[in-house]
Each structure stands twice: as structure tokens, then as C-alpha cells.
Scaffold this motif. Structure first.
Motif, PDB file in Angstrom:
ATOM      1  N   HIS A  19       0.816  -1.404   0.379  1.00 30.08           N
ATOM      2  CA  HIS A  19       0.128  -0.181   0.218  1.00 30.08           C
ATOM      3  C   HIS A  19       0.944   1.056   0.099  1.00 30.08           C
ATOM      4  CE1 HIS A  19      -4.179  -2.288   0.542  1.00 30.08           C
ATOM      5  NE2 HIS A  19      -3.284  -2.552   1.432  1.00 30.08           N
ATOM      6  N   ARG A  20       2.108   1.251  -0.411  1.00 26.65           N
ATOM      7  CA  ARG A  20       3.110   2.205  -0.263  1.00 26.65           C
ATOM      8  C   ARG A  20       2.774   2.892   0.644  1.00 26.65           C
ATOM      9  NH1 ARG A  20       1.433   4.197  -7.018  1.00 26.65           N
ATOM     10  NH2 ARG A  20       2.276   1.788  -7.674  1.00 26.65           N
ATOM     11  N   LEU A  21       3.344   2.583   2.387  1.00 27.29           N
ATOM     12  CA  LEU A  21       3.487   3.012   3.627  1.00 27.29           C
ATOM     13  C   LEU A  21       4.196   2.962   3.899  1.00 27.29           C
ATOM     14  CD1 LEU A  21      -0.475   2.034   5.319  1.00 27.29           C
ATOM     15  CD2 LEU A  21       0.366   4.312   3.574  1.00 27.29           C
ATOM     16  N   ALA A  22       5.233   4.230   4.906  1.00 28.92           N
ATOM     17  CA  ALA A  22       6.371   3.601   5.636  1.00 28.92           C
ATOM     18  C   ALA A  22       6.275   3.439   6.088  1.00 28.92           C
ATOM     19  CB  ALA A  22       6.288   5.666   5.662  1.00 28.92           C
ATOM     20  N   ALA A  23       7.292   2.477   6.190  1.00 30.88           N
ATOM     21  CA  ALA A  23       7.274   1.189   8.224  1.00 30.88           C
ATOM     22  C   ALA A  23       7.566   1.682   9.031  1.00 30.88           C
ATOM     23  CB  ALA A  23       8.508   0.141   7.783  1.00 30.88           C
ATOM     24  N   THR A  24       6.877   3.254   9.629  1.00 30.84           N
ATOM     25  CA  THR A  24       6.588   3.377  11.224  1.00 30.84           C
ATOM     26  C   THR A  24       6.011   2.475  11.862  1.00 30.84           C
ATOM     27  OG1 THR A  24       5.022   4.432  10.299  1.00 30.84           O
ATOM     28  CG2 THR A  24       6.630   5.708  10.043  1.00 30.84           C
ATOM     29  N   PRO A  25       5.876   3.016  12.870  1.00 28.13           N
ATOM     30  CA  PRO A  25       5.442   1.737  14.226  1.00 28.13           C
ATOM     31  C   PRO A  25       3.948   2.386  14.070  1.00 28.13           C
ATOM     32  CG  PRO A  25       7.149   3.034  15.253  1.00 28.13           C
ATOM     33  CD  PRO A  25       7.318   3.577  13.680  1.00 28.13           C
ATOM     34  N   GLN A  26       3.615   3.436  13.463  1.00 29.57           N
ATOM     35  CA  GLN A  26       2.159   4.029  13.725  1.00 29.57           C
ATOM     36  C   GLN A  26       1.714   2.530  12.032  1.00 29.57           C
ATOM     37  OE1 GLN A  26       4.541   5.922  13.940  1.00 29.57           O
ATOM     38  NE2 GLN A  26       4.068   6.766  16.199  1.00 29.57           N
ATOM     39  N   ASN A  27       1.809   2.316  11.750  1.00 27.37           N
ATOM     40  CA  ASN A  27       1.614   2.223  10.268  1.00 27.37           C
ATOM     41  C   ASN A  27       1.674   0.497  10.135  1.00 27.37           C
ATOM     42  OD1 ASN A  27       0.691   4.444   8.856  1.00 27.37           O
ATOM     43  ND2 ASN A  27       2.968   4.627   7.219  1.00 27.37           N
ATOM     44  N   TYR A  28       2.666   0.459  10.878  1.00 27.78           N
ATOM     45  CA  TYR A  28       2.886  -1.117  11.480  1.00 27.78           C
ATOM     46  C   TYR A  28       2.200  -1.356  12.264  1.00 27.78           C
ATOM     47  CZ  TYR A  28       4.866  -5.606  12.376  1.00 27.78           C
ATOM     48  OH  TYR A  28       5.261  -6.755  12.580  1.00 27.78           O
ATOM     49  N   THR A  29       1.697  -0.709  13.437  1.00 24.37           N
ATOM     50  CA  THR A  29       0.623  -1.355  14.113  1.00 24.37           C
ATOM     51  C   THR A  29      -0.548  -1.170  13.405  1.00 24.37           C
ATOM     52  OG1 THR A  29       1.557   0.310  16.068  1.00 24.37           O
ATOM     53  CG2 THR A  29      -0.549  -0.282  15.926  1.00 24.37           C
ATOM     54  N   LEU A  30      -1.010  -0.488  12.395  1.00 28.72           N
ATOM     55  CA  LEU A  30      -2.551  -0.282  11.671  1.00 28.72           C
ATOM     56  C   LEU A  30      -1.904  -1.557  11.445  1.00 28.72           C
ATOM     57  CD1 LEU A  30      -5.029   1.485  10.123  1.00 28.72           C
ATOM     58  CD2 LEU A  30      -3.733   1.649   8.235  1.00 28.72           C
ATOM     59  N   ALA A  31      -1.244  -2.520  10.640  1.00 30.95           N
ATOM     60  CA  ALA A  31      -0.951  -3.665   8.934  1.00 30.95           C
ATOM     61  C   ALA A  31      -1.298  -4.677  10.169  1.00 30.95           C
ATOM     62  CB  ALA A  31       0.317  -3.549   8.364  1.00 30.95           C
ATOM     63  N   TYR A  32      -0.206  -4.524  11.503  1.00 33.66           N
ATOM     64  CA  TYR A  32      -1.159  -5.811  12.586  1.00 33.66           C
ATOM     65  C   TYR A  32      -1.651  -6.159  12.491  1.00 33.66           C
ATOM     66  CZ  TYR A  32       0.372  -8.929  16.275  1.00 33.66           C
ATOM     67  OH  TYR A  32       0.626  -9.835  16.931  1.00 33.66           O
ATOM     68  N   VAL A  33      -2.842  -5.246  13.390  1.00 28.74           N
ATOM     69  CA  VAL A  33      -3.938  -4.858  13.944  1.00 28.74           C
ATOM     70  C   VAL A  33      -5.609  -5.349  12.658  1.00 28.74           C
ATOM     71  CG1 VAL A  33      -5.922  -3.849  15.674  1.00 28.74           C
ATOM     72  CG2 VAL A  33      -3.322  -3.767  15.964  1.00 28.74           C
ATOM     73  N   ALA A  34      -4.940  -4.952  11.680  1.00 27.10           N
ATOM     74  CA  ALA A  34      -6.075  -4.957  10.725  1.00 27.10           C
ATOM     75  C   ALA A  34      -5.126  -6.650  10.299  1.00 27.10           C
ATOM     76  CB  ALA A  34      -5.190  -3.981   9.611  1.00 27.10           C
ATOM     77  N   LEU A  35      -4.411  -6.927   9.766  1.00 22.58           N
ATOM     78  CA  LEU A  35      -4.051  -8.651   9.347  1.00 22.58           C
ATOM     79  C   LEU A  35      -4.243  -9.687  10.969  1.00 22.58           C
ATOM     80  CD1 LEU A  35      -0.651  -8.103   7.783  1.00 22.58           C
ATOM     81  CD2 LEU A  35      -3.111  -8.545   6.720  1.00 22.58           C
ATOM     82  N   ARG A  55      -5.618   1.246  -2.465  1.00 25.30           N
ATOM     83  CA  ARG A  55      -4.442   1.370  -1.658  1.00 25.30           C
ATOM     84  C   ARG A  55      -4.892   2.045  -0.993  1.00 25.30           C
ATOM     85  NH1 ARG A  55      -1.074   3.828  -2.610  1.00 25.30           N
ATOM     86  NH2 ARG A  55      -0.799   4.812  -5.008  1.00 25.30           N
ATOM     87  N   ILE A  56      -4.796   2.311   0.428  1.00 25.67           N
ATOM     88  CA  ILE A  56      -5.200   2.913   1.636  1.00 25.67           C
ATOM     89  C   ILE A  56      -3.741   3.940   1.838  1.00 25.67           C
ATOM     90  CG2 ILE A  56      -3.703   1.183   3.364  1.00 25.67           C
ATOM     91  CD1 ILE A  56      -6.373   2.323   5.692  1.00 25.67           C
ATOM     92  N   LYS A  57      -4.748   4.612   1.749  1.00 25.78           N
ATOM     93  CA  LYS A  57      -3.694   6.205   1.639  1.00 25.78           C
ATOM     94  C   LYS A  57      -3.028   5.961   2.698  1.00 25.78           C
ATOM     95  CE  LYS A  57      -5.745   8.145  -2.288  1.00 25.78           C
ATOM     96  NZ  LYS A  57      -7.096   9.051  -2.700  1.00 25.78           N
ATOM     97  N   GLN A  58      -2.026   7.144   3.436  1.00 21.66           N
ATOM     98  CA  GLN A  58      -1.572   7.775   4.725  1.00 21.66           C
ATOM     99  C   GLN A  58      -2.483   8.689   5.623  1.00 21.66           C
ATOM    100  OE1 GLN A  58       1.998   6.388   6.046  1.00 21.66           O
ATOM    101  NE2 GLN A  58       0.468   7.304   7.824  1.00 21.66           N
ATOM    102  N   ASP A  59      -3.710   9.452   5.243  1.00 22.97           N
ATOM    103  CA  ASP A  59      -4.226  10.348   6.034  1.00 22.97           C
ATOM    104  C   ASP A  59      -5.104   9.824   5.814  1.00 22.97           C
ATOM    105  OD1 ASP A  59      -4.689  10.178   3.394  1.00 22.97           O
ATOM    106  OD2 ASP A  59      -5.559  11.714   2.936  1.00 22.97           O
ATOM    107  N   GLU A  60      -5.736   8.642   5.649  1.00 20.50           N
ATOM    108  CA  GLU A  60      -6.170   7.929   5.684  1.00 20.50           C
ATOM    109  C   GLU A  60      -6.235   6.697   7.397  1.00 20.50           C
ATOM    110  OE1 GLU A  60      -9.134   6.765   1.621  1.00 20.50           O
ATOM    111  OE2 GLU A  60      -7.574   6.052   1.997  1.00 20.50           O
ATOM    112  N   ALA A 103      14.401  -3.384  10.291  1.00 27.26           N
ATOM    113  CA  ALA A 103      14.857  -3.027   8.432  1.00 27.26           C
ATOM    114  C   ALA A 103      15.916  -2.268   8.464  1.00 27.26           C
ATOM    115  CB  ALA A 103      13.293  -2.641   8.281  1.00 27.26           C
ATOM    116  N   ASP A 104      15.567  -0.774   9.256  1.00 26.23           N
ATOM    117  CA  ASP A 104      17.017  -0.008   9.308  1.00 26.23           C
ATOM    118  C   ASP A 104      18.391  -0.238   9.547  1.00 26.23           C
ATOM    119  OD1 ASP A 104      14.807   2.503   9.451  1.00 26.23           O
ATOM    120  OD2 ASP A 104      15.454   3.133  11.358  1.00 26.23           O
ATOM    121  N   ALA A 105      18.196  -1.707  10.136  1.00 28.20           N
ATOM    122  CA  ALA A 105      19.551  -2.221  10.284  1.00 28.20           C
ATOM    123  C   ALA A 105      20.303  -2.252   8.922  1.00 28.20           C
ATOM    124  CB  ALA A 105      19.784  -3.317  11.427  1.00 28.20           C
ATOM    125  N   THR A 106      19.291  -3.408   8.517  1.00 34.86           N
ATOM    126  CA  THR A 106      19.954  -4.245   7.383  1.00 34.86           C
ATOM    127  C   THR A 106      19.851  -3.343   6.219  1.00 34.86           C
ATOM    128  OG1 THR A 106      18.169  -6.055   7.585  1.00 34.86           O
ATOM    129  CG2 THR A 106      18.929  -5.891   5.091  1.00 34.86           C
TER     130      THR A 106
END
Length: 325
Positions: A19-35, A55-60, A103-106
């Protein structure tokens, strides 16, 4: 070679990439709970947006987290369970932070290797030294990534344990009222027939008064396990106090009554004695009322009322029996 992300951690990252969303903790949280919990408010909100292939947009994503992230994170937890919800929210966000740091370490490792390779190709440094440093950096990054993913796994296990504990009665291990309500709601949504039985231990107050609450708790656990054994593969929960509920997805009332009578007979055939003194306790029994629910939520309400009335008829008719509505 970088460590492979565990499936539980990788799926949310794949969702974000898709969905072309940045891998931030907040977005990861959204994806984790949704899945992991599509029935939660967050899961339903995300599903509504992506159902048609959008696709889900960042503002959504921000709006969904703002609307639902501070109230009910998982569908089974209501506002009154704020402490547990906060704990799960903290754990989920931490998983996101760990995945992001991994991911940052990689990425950092890739940049370092690229820089070293440029230096090596330019002939500006001793190749043995550069290779040694590359190996050292690789091992360090590998260790950081492995440690982060180990913690992700631990947090995931803790989160699942917390979710399970929140739906279990502490004394008996049966489903508690919250889990019962959720199960009934799920069956109501399907609209399929289900038989609902309410069971109550006979003369339980006299057990508590005569032997104490410790023995009373043991009697509750005994009846709970007996019901669970007799109603294998069916939903058995603690309705409250010395009362239990059995739910069977069927219209066969007779089959449920047969199982409950098997449980009654098992109790009747057992000679119970006090653990401390070996004193006989006499008969441990229960009474039950059974009703059929067909339809939505109101059918559950009606069936529970009918089962309750049948239960009290059983009490009035001498106890230790099962009656249908």
C-alpha cells in the motif's frame, strides 16, 4: 546474509509495502491489527477501504488510528478493559518499532557494504582489512536483527496469551462472560440455529456455608470439568457464580439434554469426600434449562430467558434434572 523476518512480523511489512505506506511504528500497528484481528474496529475500517482493490492512503491510515487506536484495539475488548487494551496497544507498537529498527539495521548494512565495495574497487585500502571490517559489520547487524526478531516473537506470544487470558474464567479455565457474549454474537450474525443451556449447581450456598469457599471453588471446578468432558467439542462457559452455559450450533435440543444428563450421571456416580478430613460430602448435582435460538441477537435474548425459566422449573421440580423450554 540478513536474517529472515518471522512470518508474523513480515506480513505487516508486506502490507505496508503493497500500500506504499512508510514502515513507521504507527503504520505497522495499523497493519498488524488489521491482519491479526479483522473483526476489530481497525480491521473493519481498513477492509472497507481496500475491499475494492484500492490502496489505503496515509491520511486514511492516520484517521483510522486516531479514531480507533485509543479505544478498542481488538474486537473482543471493550472500553471497560482499558488496562488490557493499553497493554496490547503498547506491545503492538513496540513490535512495530522493533520491526522498523530491524529493517533500518538491514538498510544500514547494505549502505556500509556498498561504501566498502567502492573503497575496495578504488584500490584505496588494504583488501584484507576491508573484508574483515565487512564481516564484522555483517555479524553485528545479524546479531541486532536476530535479537530484535526474538523480542518480536516473545511479544507476540505475550500478546496472544493476554488475549486468551482475557477470555478465560480464572477459576475454571472455561470461557468467561466476555467470550460467551462474543460467541453468541457471532452465531447470531450467522443466523444459524443453536441450542443454549443454562446449568446451576444445586444447593451450592449450603456447600459454601458448611465447608467454606475453598471447597466451594473446588466444587465449581469439578462441575466445570465434568460439563466440559461431557460436552466435548461444544462451547462451555462460566455464566457467573455457580452457573454455566453450554452452546451447541444445532437445532437438536435432545442431543444437548443427553450430554447434560451424562454429566449429571458422572457426578452422581462419584463419591465425593473432603480432602482434609475424608468426610463424605454427599451428592454433587446441577439442574439445567435448555432452549433453541433461531435468528439474530434477539433470538439469543429470548432463548436465554427461556432457558433460565426452564432452569428454575427444574429447581422447583426437585433439582438434579434437565428441562427444555
Amino acid at each position: 546474509m540478513p536474517a529472515k523476518l518471522p512470518e508474523d512480523a513480515a506480513k505487516p511489512l508486506e502490507f505496508l509495502a503493497r500500500h506504499r505506506l512508510a514502515a513507521t511504528p504507527q503504520n505497522y500497528t495499523l497493519a498488524y491489527v488489521a491482519l491479526s484481528d479483522p473483526g476489530s474496529p481497525i480491521g473493519r475500517a481498513v477492509a472497507e477501504i481496500i475491499a475494492e482493490g484500492y490502496r489505503i492512503k496515509q491520511d486514511e491510515a492516520d484517521h483510522i488510528l486516531e479514531a480507533h487506536g485509543t479505544t478498542t484495539f481488538f474486537g473482543a475488548y471493550e472500553r471497560k478493559n482499558g488496562e488490557l487494551s493499553a497493554h496490547l496497544r503498547h506491545q503492538t507498537i513496540k513490535i512495530g518499532e522493533l520491526a522498523s529498527s530491524a529493517a533500518d539495521a538491514t538498510g544500514a548494512l547494505a549502505r556500509e557494504l556498498s561504501e566498502e565495495a567502492t573503497t575496495l574497487s578504488g584500490g584505496g585500502a588494504d583488501s584484507t582489512s576491508i573484508v574483515a571490517r565487512m564481516i564484522e559489520h555483517s555479524l553485528q547487524a545479524q546479531a541486532r536483527l536476530t535479537a530484535a526478531m526474538d523480542e518480536v516473537k516473545t511479544l507476540r506470544e505475550e500478546l496472544e496469551a493476554a488475549r486468551n487470558d482475557a477470555q478465560r474464567d480464572e477459576l475454571t479455565g472455561l470461557a468467561n462472560r466476555r467470550a460467551i457474549d462474543a460467541h453468541l454474537a457471532e452465531l447470531a450474525e450467522k443466523g444459524e440455529p443453536r441450542v443454549i443451556a443454562l446449568c446451576d449447581i444445586d444447593h451450592f450456598k449450603s456447600v459454601n456455608d458448611r465447608y467454606g469457599h475453598g471447597v466451594g471453588d473446588r466444587v465449581i471446578k469439578l462441575v466445570a470439568s465434568t460439563l466440559e468432558d461431557a460436552c466435548t467439542a461444544q462451547f462451555v462457559g462460566r455464566w457467573g457464580g455457580e452457573e454455566f452455559i453450554v452452546i451447541m450450533p444445532s437445532s437438536d435440543i435432545a442431543a444437548v439434554i443427553k450430554r447434560l444428563n451424562q454429566a449429571r450421571q458422572t457426578l452422581a456416580d462419584t463419591k465425593f469426600k473432603l480432602r482434609e478430613t475424608d468426610e463424605p460430602m454427599g451428592l454433587i448435582s446441577f439442574s439445567g434449562g435448555v432452549a433453541l435460538a433461531v435468528g439474530g441477537k434477539q433470538a439469543n435474548v429470548t432463548a436465554l430467558q427461556q432457558a433460565d425459566k426452564a432452569l428454575y422449573r427444574a429447581k422447583d421440580e426437585g433439582r438434579n434434572c434437565i428441562l427444555s423450554a
